[in-house]
Design a protein around this motif. Structure first.
Motif, PDB file in Angstrom:
ATOM      1  N   UNK A 332       0.851  -1.188   0.000  1.00 19.27           N
ATOM      2  CA  UNK A 332       0.000   0.000   0.000  1.00 19.27           C
ATOM      3  C   UNK A 332       0.889   1.242   0.000  1.00 19.27           C
ATOM      4  N   UNK A 333       0.263   2.415  -0.084  1.00 22.00           N
ATOM      5  CA  UNK A 333       1.029   3.657  -0.138  1.00 22.00           C
ATOM      6  C   UNK A 333       1.844   3.881   1.131  1.00 22.00           C
ATOM      7  N   UNK A 334       1.340   3.378   2.248  1.00 22.48           N
ATOM      8  CA  UNK A 334       2.044   3.472   3.527  1.00 22.48           C
ATOM      9  C   UNK A 334       2.043   2.100   4.185  1.00 22.48           C
ATOM     10  N   UNK A 335       3.208   1.565   4.457  1.00 18.52           N
ATOM     11  CA  UNK A 335       3.284   0.252   5.089  1.00 18.52           C
ATOM     12  C   UNK A 335       4.208   0.353   6.306  1.00 18.52           C
ATOM     13  N   UNK A 336       3.786  -0.184   7.472  1.00 13.76           N
ATOM     14  CA  UNK A 336       4.650  -0.111   8.651  1.00 13.76           C
ATOM     15  C   UNK A 336       6.034  -0.684   8.369  1.00 13.76           C
ATOM     16  N   UNK A 337       7.057  -0.016   8.857  1.00 14.06           N
ATOM     17  CA  UNK A 337       8.437  -0.432   8.616  1.00 14.06           C
ATOM     18  C   UNK A 337       8.667  -1.866   9.058  1.00 14.06           C
ATOM     19  N   UNK A 338       8.102  -2.258  10.216  1.00 20.82           N
ATOM     20  CA  UNK A 338       8.306  -3.622  10.723  1.00 20.82           C
ATOM     21  C   UNK A 338       7.719  -4.649   9.760  1.00 20.82           C
ATOM     22  N   UNK A 339       6.527  -4.374   9.227  1.00 21.41           N
ATOM     23  CA  UNK A 339       5.890  -5.282   8.264  1.00 21.41           C
ATOM     24  C   UNK A 339       6.739  -5.383   6.998  1.00 21.41           C
ATOM     25  N   UNK A 340       7.269  -4.241   6.557  1.00 22.79           N
ATOM     26  CA  UNK A 340       8.098  -4.221   5.354  1.00 22.79           C
ATOM     27  C   UNK A 340       9.410  -4.971   5.584  1.00 22.79           C
ATOM     28  N   UNK A 341       9.938  -4.867   6.780  1.00 20.47           N
ATOM     29  CA  UNK A 341      11.164  -5.583   7.148  1.00 20.47           C
ATOM     30  C   UNK A 341      10.962  -7.092   7.034  1.00 20.47           C
ATOM     31  N   UNK A 389       6.753   5.238   3.279  1.00 18.46           N
ATOM     32  CA  UNK A 389       5.827   5.921   2.373  1.00 18.46           C
ATOM     33  C   UNK A 389       6.293   5.759   0.929  1.00 18.46           C
ATOM     34  N   UNK A 390       5.472   5.082   0.131  1.00 19.63           N
ATOM     35  CA  UNK A 390       5.782   4.932  -1.291  1.00 19.63           C
ATOM     36  C   UNK A 390       5.258   6.113  -2.091  1.00 19.63           C
ATOM     37  N   UNK A 391       4.247   6.786  -1.534  1.00 16.60           N
ATOM     38  CA  UNK A 391       3.708   7.980  -2.165  1.00 16.60           C
ATOM     39  C   UNK A 391       3.484   9.033  -1.085  1.00 16.60           C
ATOM     40  N   UNK A 392       3.627  10.305  -1.454  1.00 14.91           N
ATOM     41  CA  UNK A 392       3.410  11.384  -0.489  1.00 14.91           C
ATOM     42  C   UNK A 392       1.947  11.396  -0.080  1.00 14.91           C
ATOM     43  N   UNK A 393       1.733  11.359   1.199  1.00 13.26           N
ATOM     44  CA  UNK A 393       0.362  11.376   1.703  1.00 13.26           C
ATOM     45  C   UNK A 393       0.352  12.104   3.044  1.00 13.26           C
ATOM     46  N   UNK A 394      -0.253  13.287   3.077  1.00 17.44           N
ATOM     47  CA  UNK A 394      -0.363  14.037   4.326  1.00 17.44           C
ATOM     48  C   UNK A 394      -1.397  13.372   5.227  1.00 17.44           C
ATOM     49  N   UNK A 395      -1.086  13.333   6.504  1.00 14.78           N
ATOM     50  CA  UNK A 395      -2.003  12.750   7.476  1.00 14.78           C
ATOM     51  C   UNK A 395      -2.698  13.878   8.224  1.00 14.78           C
ATOM     52  N   UNK A 396      -4.035  13.838   8.217  1.00 11.88           N
ATOM     53  CA  UNK A 396      -4.810  14.915   8.828  1.00 11.88           C
ATOM     54  C   UNK A 396      -4.686  14.880  10.353  1.00 11.88           C
TER      55      UNK A 396
END
Length: 459
Positions: A332-341, A389-396
């Motif tokens: 996904x556009x944002x994936x937790x670092x631990x999951x990606x590891x 972050x694979x794509x820029x996405x601002x968090x509200x």
């Protein structure tokens, strides 16, 4: 006074035979086997095999099966026999195998005949598929127990393991039962290239050797599988989770073996010509095994390979492709670092990398403009989330508040989050669904404990 190991080696042949036959029948799962088959594959005489089978039948550890139009019976292990073997197996393993290398090279014997090699390769494939099917069923039952624990992290790990076992089973199912058949195909009006007999034999020898290592590694995996089942049955939850993590590591090694197996071609070998000659003579060494299990890789090569993986995943995401074959995790556009590891380690078990080193590699790719980089959401020293972050996405502001609450809860229900934020359930559900879609949160539907969300992080 002789040590325990010496006493084990001096057991009478008949007692050793009981364990050998019971283990062999267990490895063949629910398959019914003839006396001749059991005798040939255990190295025991027909007479000794028959006597042991009758003895095991008397104690209800095996049963005879008479198939249609056959006079002679066949034999298979019973549930009680599996239980007896299961309870005894742990201590015996430690005595029998002083090292991992000994275990993975156990009982490998390379046949000298091409037709025998082909038959044994086919038998290994069928045997491993049967083991994986049984293991998948066992893990699915264990998942039911884990679901009752209300432990999303453990549940997620079990889901990953089951998914990988299914993937492995599919990969092995795709192995050709006759590896030489592909070289016997030819196009219309094309002259068939004749492969020298010696090259055919070398190909089959290497395939059978790696298949045999895979078979022994699968036995190791099954050991962890049984230990996991025992811990869950006895409510040893902490030990169960630790064993599940060990099980995942063994599965990573097995996947590496599959990749090595798939890479073998008539003119492309995993082993050197010198080592191929040695194994054809049934001369195995830990060094030969290590060239298969632990392929040497420099830090520079490792970094470059990880960069290639990351860029490949970015390309897939840009094409709208989120699913990765064999994984339960979508990109996904944002994936937790631990999951990606964990995903990176799945890609190559030979990677010797910490999560901090992976973070540095991602940051260097961000500096080169391949991706935005890592975003850190932190409530305090013990509650933080690192997102790739694979794509820029601002968090509200509202999303940020919900994430910080999620970090404190770790695992939470809709009611938990409504109580923490003071928002309406409609507003909370909308944000939860959006953060789940982005990959920041994970959602689990549990009939016993209700719908839950959670964050996976190194904490």
């Amino acid at each position: 006074m002789p040590i325990e190991e010496d006493r084990t080696r001096e057991l009478p042949k008949s007692l050793q035979g009981i364990e050998i036959i019971l283990t062999y029948l267990n490895e063949r799962n629910t398959e019914s086997l003839s006396i001749r088959n059991i005798s040939e594959n255990t190295g025991l005489s027909m007479r000794v095999t028959k006597n042991i089978l009758l003895q095991l039948e008397k104690f209800n550890q095996i049963e005879r099966v008479v198939e249609k139009n056959n006079i002679l019976p066949k034999w298979k292990i019973t549930k009680f026999g599996r239980k007896v073997l299961k309870e005894a197996e742990g201590i015996q393993k430690e005595i029998q195998f002083p090292s991992r290398e000994d275990e993975l090279l156990n009982n490998i014997l390379i046949p000298d005949n091409i037709e025998t090699l082909k038959a044994k390769i086919k038998e290994n494939i069928e045997n491993n598929i049967s083991k994986l099917k049984s293991m998948q069923n066992d893990l699915s039952k264990m998942l039911g127990i884990v679901l009752n624990l209300n432990d999303p992290i453990f549940e997620d790990l079990m889901g990953v393991i089951i998914n990988r076992i299914k993937y492995i089973r599919q990969q092995i199912t795709n192995f050709p039962s006759d590896p030489l058949a592909v070289y016997q195909l030819k196009k219309i009006e094309e002259k068939q290239k004749k492969v020298p007999k010696e090259e055919m034999k070398i190909l089959l020898t290497e395939i059978f050797f790696i298949d045999s290592i895979m078979n022994n590694e699968l036995n190791r995996i099954n050991d962890y599988n049984m230990k996991l089942s025992q811990f869950l049955e006895r409510e040893g939850i902490s030990k169960g989770y630790s064993t599940a993590k060990d099980l995942r590591e063994e599965i990573r090694i097995f996947l590496n073996l599959i990749r090595k197996r798939e890479s073998i071609k008539i003119n492309s070998h995993v082993l050197s010509p010198e080592n191929l000659i040695l194994i054809s003579k049934n001369k195995f060494t830990p060094e030969i095994l290590n060239t298969i299990i632990e392929s040497p890789i420099t830090e520079e090569e490792q970094t470059e390979k990880i960069k290639i993986i990351v860029i490949r995943l970015i390309t897939k995401l840009n094409k709208g492709e989120k699913q990765i074959e064999g994984y339960s995790v979508d990109i996904t556009e944002n994936i937790p670092l631990y999951t990606f590891y964990q995903l990176i380690l799945d890609e190559n078990p030979n990677f010797d990398i910490t999560i901090e080193q992976l973070e540095e590699i991602i940051n260097s790719l961000a500096e080169e403009g391949y991706l935005p980089g890592i975003k850190i959401i932190q409530e305090d020293e013990d509650h933080y989330l690192k997102l790739v972050q694979f794509k820029v996405r601002d968090i509200s502001k509202n999303e940020l508040e919900l994430i910080t609450n999620a970090l404190r809860f770790q695992s939470f229900t809709l009611a938990d989050m409504v109580g923490a934020t003071g928002w309406s359930s409609i507003q909370v559900v909308k944000i939860l669904n959006h953060l789940t879609e982005l990959g920041i949160l994970k959602y689990l539907k549990n009939h016993l404990h209700g719908d839950r969300w959670y964050i996976v992080s190194e904490k």
